[in-house]
Scaffold this motif. Structure first.
Motif, PDB file in Angstrom:
ATOM      1  N   THR A   1     -29.840 -16.929  14.207  1.00 51.26           N
ATOM      2  CA  THR A   1     -28.947 -18.066  14.446  1.00 51.26           C
ATOM      3  C   THR A   1     -28.886 -18.353  15.927  1.00 51.26           C
ATOM      4  O   THR A   1     -28.588 -17.457  16.721  1.00 51.26           O
ATOM      5  CB  THR A   1     -27.526 -17.736  13.933  1.00 51.26           C
ATOM      6  OG1 THR A   1     -27.619 -17.129  12.664  1.00 51.26           O
ATOM      7  CG2 THR A   1     -26.690 -18.989  13.827  1.00 51.26           C
TER       8      THR A   1
ATOM      9  N   ILE B   1     -21.146 -16.328  14.200  1.00 51.33           N
ATOM     10  CA  ILE B   1     -21.145 -17.665  13.600  1.00 51.33           C
ATOM     11  C   ILE B   1     -19.750 -18.052  13.131  1.00 51.33           C
ATOM     12  O   ILE B   1     -19.378 -19.231  13.205  1.00 51.33           O
ATOM     13  CB  ILE B   1     -22.169 -17.753  12.455  1.00 51.33           C
ATOM     14  CG1 ILE B   1     -22.164 -19.168  11.898  1.00 51.33           C
ATOM     15  CG2 ILE B   1     -21.848 -16.785  11.347  1.00 51.33           C
ATOM     16  CD1 ILE B   1     -23.417 -19.574  11.271  1.00 51.33           C
TER      17      ILE B   1
ATOM     18  N   HIS C   1     -26.715 -20.143  18.590  1.00 53.76           N
ATOM     19  CA  HIS C   1     -25.350 -20.664  18.674  1.00 53.76           C
ATOM     20  C   HIS C   1     -25.229 -21.622  19.838  1.00 53.76           C
ATOM     21  O   HIS C   1     -25.968 -21.508  20.825  1.00 53.76           O
ATOM     22  CB  HIS C   1     -24.369 -19.512  18.880  1.00 53.76           C
ATOM     23  CG  HIS C   1     -24.396 -18.510  17.770  1.00 53.76           C
ATOM     24  ND1 HIS C   1     -23.764 -18.710  16.573  1.00 53.76           N
ATOM     25  CD2 HIS C   1     -25.008 -17.316  17.681  1.00 53.76           C
ATOM     26  CE1 HIS C   1     -23.983 -17.669  15.796  1.00 53.76           C
ATOM     27  NE2 HIS C   1     -24.725 -16.812  16.435  1.00 53.76           N
TER      28      HIS C   1
ATOM     29  N   HIS D   1     -17.707 -19.802  15.686  1.00 58.53           N
ATOM     30  CA  HIS D   1     -18.037 -21.192  16.005  1.00 58.53           C
ATOM     31  C   HIS D   1     -17.712 -22.132  14.850  1.00 58.53           C
ATOM     32  O   HIS D   1     -17.860 -23.344  14.989  1.00 58.53           O
ATOM     33  CB  HIS D   1     -19.530 -21.316  16.325  1.00 58.53           C
ATOM     34  CG  HIS D   1     -19.920 -20.614  17.585  1.00 58.53           C
ATOM     35  ND1 HIS D   1     -19.683 -21.151  18.824  1.00 58.53           N
ATOM     36  CD2 HIS D   1     -20.496 -19.412  17.790  1.00 58.53           C
ATOM     37  CE1 HIS D   1     -20.123 -20.311  19.748  1.00 58.53           C
ATOM     38  NE2 HIS D   1     -20.621 -19.246  19.148  1.00 58.53           N
TER      39      HIS D   1
ATOM     40  N   ALA E   1     -22.848 -28.544  13.377  1.00 56.21           N
ATOM     41  CA  ALA E   1     -23.622 -28.558  14.619  1.00 56.21           C
ATOM     42  C   ALA E   1     -24.922 -27.795  14.470  1.00 56.21           C
ATOM     43  O   ALA E   1     -25.856 -27.977  15.256  1.00 56.21           O
ATOM     44  CB  ALA E   1     -22.793 -27.943  15.745  1.00 56.21           C
ATOM     45  N   TYR E   2     -25.004 -26.916  13.454  1.00 48.86           N
ATOM     46  CA  TYR E   2     -26.208 -26.099  13.293  1.00 48.86           C
ATOM     47  C   TYR E   2     -27.239 -26.837  12.463  1.00 48.86           C
ATOM     48  O   TYR E   2     -26.944 -27.395  11.416  1.00 48.86           O
ATOM     49  CB  TYR E   2     -25.869 -24.787  12.580  1.00 48.86           C
ATOM     50  CG  TYR E   2     -25.065 -23.843  13.427  1.00 48.86           C
ATOM     51  CD1 TYR E   2     -23.678 -23.895  13.411  1.00 48.86           C
ATOM     52  CD2 TYR E   2     -25.684 -22.911  14.228  1.00 48.86           C
ATOM     53  CE1 TYR E   2     -22.935 -23.029  14.187  1.00 48.86           C
ATOM     54  CE2 TYR E   2     -24.953 -22.038  14.996  1.00 48.86           C
ATOM     55  CZ  TYR E   2     -23.586 -22.105  14.975  1.00 48.86           C
ATOM     56  OH  TYR E   2     -22.855 -21.246  15.728  1.00 48.86           O
ATOM     57  N   GLU E   3     -28.476 -26.802  12.958  1.00 48.70           N
ATOM     58  CA  GLU E   3     -29.569 -27.417  12.205  1.00 48.70           C
ATOM     59  C   GLU E   3     -30.128 -26.422  11.217  1.00 48.70           C
ATOM     60  O   GLU E   3     -30.295 -25.248  11.540  1.00 48.70           O
ATOM     61  CB  GLU E   3     -30.712 -27.779  13.169  1.00 48.70           C
ATOM     62  CG  GLU E   3     -30.593 -29.156  13.752  1.00 48.70           C
ATOM     63  CD  GLU E   3     -31.853 -29.479  14.552  1.00 48.70           C
ATOM     64  OE1 GLU E   3     -31.751 -30.366  15.397  1.00 48.70           O
ATOM     65  OE2 GLU E   3     -32.890 -28.827  14.330  1.00 48.70           O
ATOM     66  N   MET E   4     -30.444 -26.901  10.019  1.00 43.65           N
ATOM     67  CA  MET E   4     -31.116 -26.028   9.056  1.00 43.65           C
ATOM     68  C   MET E   4     -32.216 -26.830   8.397  1.00 43.65           C
ATOM     69  O   MET E   4     -31.955 -27.904   7.876  1.00 43.65           O
ATOM     70  CB  MET E   4     -30.136 -25.585   7.966  1.00 43.65           C
ATOM     71  CG  MET E   4     -29.148 -24.548   8.411  1.00 43.65           C
ATOM     72  SD  MET E   4     -28.218 -23.932   7.000  1.00 43.65           S
ATOM     73  CE  MET E   4     -27.242 -25.355   6.585  1.00 43.65           C
TER      74      MET E   4
ATOM     75  N   PHE F   1     -19.791 -26.031  11.666  1.00 41.59           N
ATOM     76  CA  PHE F   1     -21.021 -25.658  10.969  1.00 41.59           C
ATOM     77  C   PHE F   1     -22.031 -26.785  11.007  1.00 41.59           C
ATOM     78  O   PHE F   1     -23.242 -26.562  10.986  1.00 41.59           O
ATOM     79  CB  PHE F   1     -20.679 -25.286   9.516  1.00 41.59           C
ATOM     80  CG  PHE F   1     -21.802 -24.611   8.801  1.00 41.59           C
ATOM     81  CD1 PHE F   1     -22.408 -25.216   7.717  1.00 41.59           C
ATOM     82  CD2 PHE F   1     -22.258 -23.368   9.212  1.00 41.59           C
ATOM     83  CE1 PHE F   1     -23.441 -24.579   7.044  1.00 41.59           C
ATOM     84  CE2 PHE F   1     -23.296 -22.746   8.552  1.00 41.59           C
ATOM     85  CZ  PHE F   1     -23.884 -23.352   7.465  1.00 41.59           C
TER      86      PHE F   1
ATOM     87  N   VAL G   1     -31.558 -25.980  20.397  1.00 42.53           N
ATOM     88  CA  VAL G   1     -30.528 -26.630  19.588  1.00 42.53           C
ATOM     89  C   VAL G   1     -29.933 -25.593  18.627  1.00 42.53           C
ATOM     90  O   VAL G   1     -30.666 -24.774  18.086  1.00 42.53           O
ATOM     91  CB  VAL G   1     -31.200 -27.793  18.814  1.00 42.53           C
ATOM     92  CG1 VAL G   1     -30.516 -28.053  17.509  1.00 42.53           C
ATOM     93  CG2 VAL G   1     -31.271 -29.006  19.677  1.00 42.53           C
ATOM     94  N   PRO G   2     -28.600 -25.605  18.396  1.00 41.67           N
ATOM     95  CA  PRO G   2     -28.039 -24.629  17.454  1.00 41.67           C
ATOM     96  C   PRO G   2     -28.697 -24.770  16.092  1.00 41.67           C
ATOM     97  O   PRO G   2     -28.785 -25.876  15.551  1.00 41.67           O
ATOM     98  CB  PRO G   2     -26.556 -24.986  17.390  1.00 41.67           C
ATOM     99  CG  PRO G   2     -26.274 -25.695  18.643  1.00 41.67           C
ATOM    100  CD  PRO G   2     -27.536 -26.400  19.034  1.00 41.67           C
ATOM    101  N   SER G   3     -29.167 -23.663  15.540  1.00 36.96           N
ATOM    102  CA  SER G   3     -29.803 -23.745  14.232  1.00 36.96           C
ATOM    103  C   SER G   3     -29.701 -22.407  13.545  1.00 36.96           C
ATOM    104  O   SER G   3     -29.468 -21.378  14.173  1.00 36.96           O
ATOM    105  CB  SER G   3     -31.262 -24.166  14.367  1.00 36.96           C
ATOM    106  OG  SER G   3     -31.957 -23.232  15.141  1.00 36.96           O
ATOM    107  N   ILE G   4     -29.864 -22.475  12.234  1.00 35.33           N
ATOM    108  CA  ILE G   4     -29.803 -21.277  11.398  1.00 35.33           C
ATOM    109  C   ILE G   4     -31.135 -21.172  10.673  1.00 35.33           C
ATOM    110  O   ILE G   4     -31.556 -22.128  10.009  1.00 35.33           O
ATOM    111  CB  ILE G   4     -28.659 -21.375  10.373  1.00 35.33           C
ATOM    112  CG1 ILE G   4     -27.341 -21.534  11.105  1.00 35.33           C
ATOM    113  CG2 ILE G   4     -28.635 -20.141   9.498  1.00 35.33           C
ATOM    114  CD1 ILE G   4     -26.182 -21.737  10.170  1.00 35.33           C
ATOM    115  N   GLU G   5     -31.792 -20.039  10.794  1.00 34.65           N
ATOM    116  CA  GLU G   5     -33.078 -19.857  10.144  1.00 34.65           C
ATOM    117  C   GLU G   5     -33.061 -18.566   9.348  1.00 34.65           C
ATOM    118  O   GLU G   5     -32.659 -17.526   9.867  1.00 34.65           O
ATOM    119  CB  GLU G   5     -34.200 -19.764  11.197  1.00 34.65           C
ATOM    120  CG  GLU G   5     -34.448 -21.038  11.965  1.00 34.65           C
ATOM    121  CD  GLU G   5     -35.060 -22.109  11.077  1.00 34.65           C
ATOM    122  OE1 GLU G   5     -35.730 -21.735  10.096  1.00 34.65           O
ATOM    123  OE2 GLU G   5     -34.860 -23.300  11.363  1.00 34.65           O
TER     124      GLU G   5
END
Lengths: 297, 164
Positions: B99, A78, B101, A81, A218-221, A216, B68-72
């Motif tokens: 994650t 991560i 990417h 990126h 670009a990442y979905e949370m 950062f 889709v890029p995501s963080i869980e």
């Protein structure tokens, strides 16, 4: 002329303490050499056994390092990126070493790398950047030069293969402390081969820097887990560094003890030769005395 | 530990649209590159897999290629990996982060995980009773909190073992 003759007369006069027995000097030297020989032989045994122990520990440590490295690589994905636009000014340096010595240049290599990083002019960091040290040896070395930067130190880590619990404990204390920083640099020894290592610095992005980074976003949370992610990644990075540094330390100790054993062996050979020559000289002198005494009759 | 602390914010909402789906038709062309790593063991390192089902803190979800890029954040639960066709392997994980990417890569860092088959339900039941006893007992707040987290993990384990 008179002075020379009187000097010669003084030289031939017997010393006021009485003549020492002819073989006394040789015997004293022989006894000394024997003592030295015994102690060097003991040292050789000790260094040989330390080398064996380090070899077995190295095998285990290398296996743990393989998985630890993969863990660290997945964790740092991560950060690749989410680069920072402006490099962090105030870095927290986490220096990974250990409490035990007799392992070659492991501790001084990370200490020197830390000093170089702080004095670096290409990528300047604040001169009062906080430093946290894991391991007493590097703590001592750094407290001589950068004492005012030392924020926290940890010990009793690295006696055995580091576990994630160790790394999580360290990360927990770091996060709970009031130390302010923009980014984190972990300084540790990278395992190049069984005979070589070199210091390496790994960057960990902190919570605030993650939020500011363009990558950062670009990442979905679904929930904002940035803080938890930052803490978890820090613990992961510390774990990967601890495990690799442990493997480097075991290999360096094995090499150092190997060299010490070789040197001890050379010393034993040299001393044995000296001892035998001295012994034979003493015997020869005694024989000469006996023979001259016998021929005088 | 931070991984266990994540669990206390668990909210089990309805599963998302992609949950628990399995493609029943032709061989999937697109795969996602998975790295599932534990501190002491690397289960997958950049292996191409078809689908990964996770127990995220926000609900169960499935990850397919080109997600889709995501963080869980992950709660203690099952990680199911479909490598190809219909064969899937299940692990029970203690918690961590998953994650996705940009570039079709999925990295999952969990603190501890084991194949589902290696858990014994009797041991789980016994430990759950222990943990519930401590959680309801009169120890310190910290101990009770830890026991509560322990009990949650065992309950998740039971659920996972039950729905095998």
């Amino acid at each position: 002329m008179l002075a020379r003759r009187s000097l010669a007369r003084i030289a031939t006069q017997p010393s006021p303490l009485g003549a020492a027995p002819k073989n006394a000097r040789n015997m004293a030297t022989l006894r000394e050499i024997e003592l030295r020989l015994k102690s060097v032989k003991n040292i050789e045994k000790i260094t040989k056994s330390m080398k064996m122990i380090a070899s077995t520990k190295l095998a285990k440590a290398q296996r743990a390092m393989q998985s630890g490295k993969q863990y660290g690589l997945a964790n740092s994905e991560i950060f690749q990126h989410t680069p920072l636009e402006t490099p962090a000014k105030r870095k927290l340096f986490i220096v990974v070493s250990s409490d035990k010595g007799l392992c070659g240049g492991i501790h001084s290599s990370v200490s020197k790398a830390t000093r170089r990083a702080i004095a670096n002019t290409e990528k300047p960091v604040d001169s009062d950047s906080p430093i946290m040290v894991i391991g007493d040896k590097s703590k001592v070395q750094l407290s001589r030069v950068l004492a005012k930067n030392l924020a926290m130190s940890f010990n009793q880590i690295g006696r055995d293969i580091p576990t994630f619990a160790d790394a999580a404990g360290v990360a927990d204390l770091i996060v709970k402390s009031d130390v302010k920083y923009d980014g984190i640099s972990i300084v540790y020894n990278k395992f190049v081969s069984a005979v070589a290592y070199e210091p390496e610095i790994v960057e960990v992005v902190g919570e605030n820097a993650l939020k500011e980074s363009a990558g950062f976003r670009a990442y979905e949370m679904e929930d904002d887990v940035t803080k938890d992610l930052a803490e978890f990644s820090l613990a992961n990075a510390i774990y990967a560094a601890l495990v690799e540094a442990h493997a480097c330390e075991q290999s360096a100790r094995r090499n150092a003890m190997d060299n010490a054993s070789k040197n001890a062996k050379d010393m034993i050979d040299r001393l044995t030769m000296q001892y035998n020559r001295g012994r034979q000289a003493a015997i020869t002198n005694e024989l000469v005395d006996i023979i001259t005494g016998a021929s005088a009759l | 530990m931070s991984a266990l602390r994540l669990l206390s914010s668990a909210a089990r909402r309805a599963p998302s649209a992609l949950a628990q789906q399995r493609r029943g038709y032709a061989e999937v062309a697109d795969k996602i590159s998975l790295s599932l790593v534990l501190p002491h063991q690397a289960i997958f390192t950049s292996t191409d897999v078809v689908q990964v089902n996770l127990a995220a803190a926000t609900g169960d979800m499935g990850i397919l290629a080109n997600h889709v890029p995501s963080i869980e954040a992950l709660r203690p639960g099952l990680i199911e990996v479909v490598e190809s066709g219909n064969a899937s392997k299940k692990w029970f994980a203690s918690g961590g982060f998953a994650t996705v990417h940009p570039g079709n890569k999925l990295t999952i860092n969990v603190v501890e995980a084991a194949p589902l088959e290696s858990f014994s339900s009797e041991a789980v039941r016994a430990n759950l009773q222990e943990a519930l006893k401590v959680a309801a007992g009169n120890g310190s707040e910290e101990d009770k909190m830890e026991a509560r987290i322990e009990a949650d993990v065992y309950e998740a384990l039971q659920h996972a073992l039950g729905s095998k």
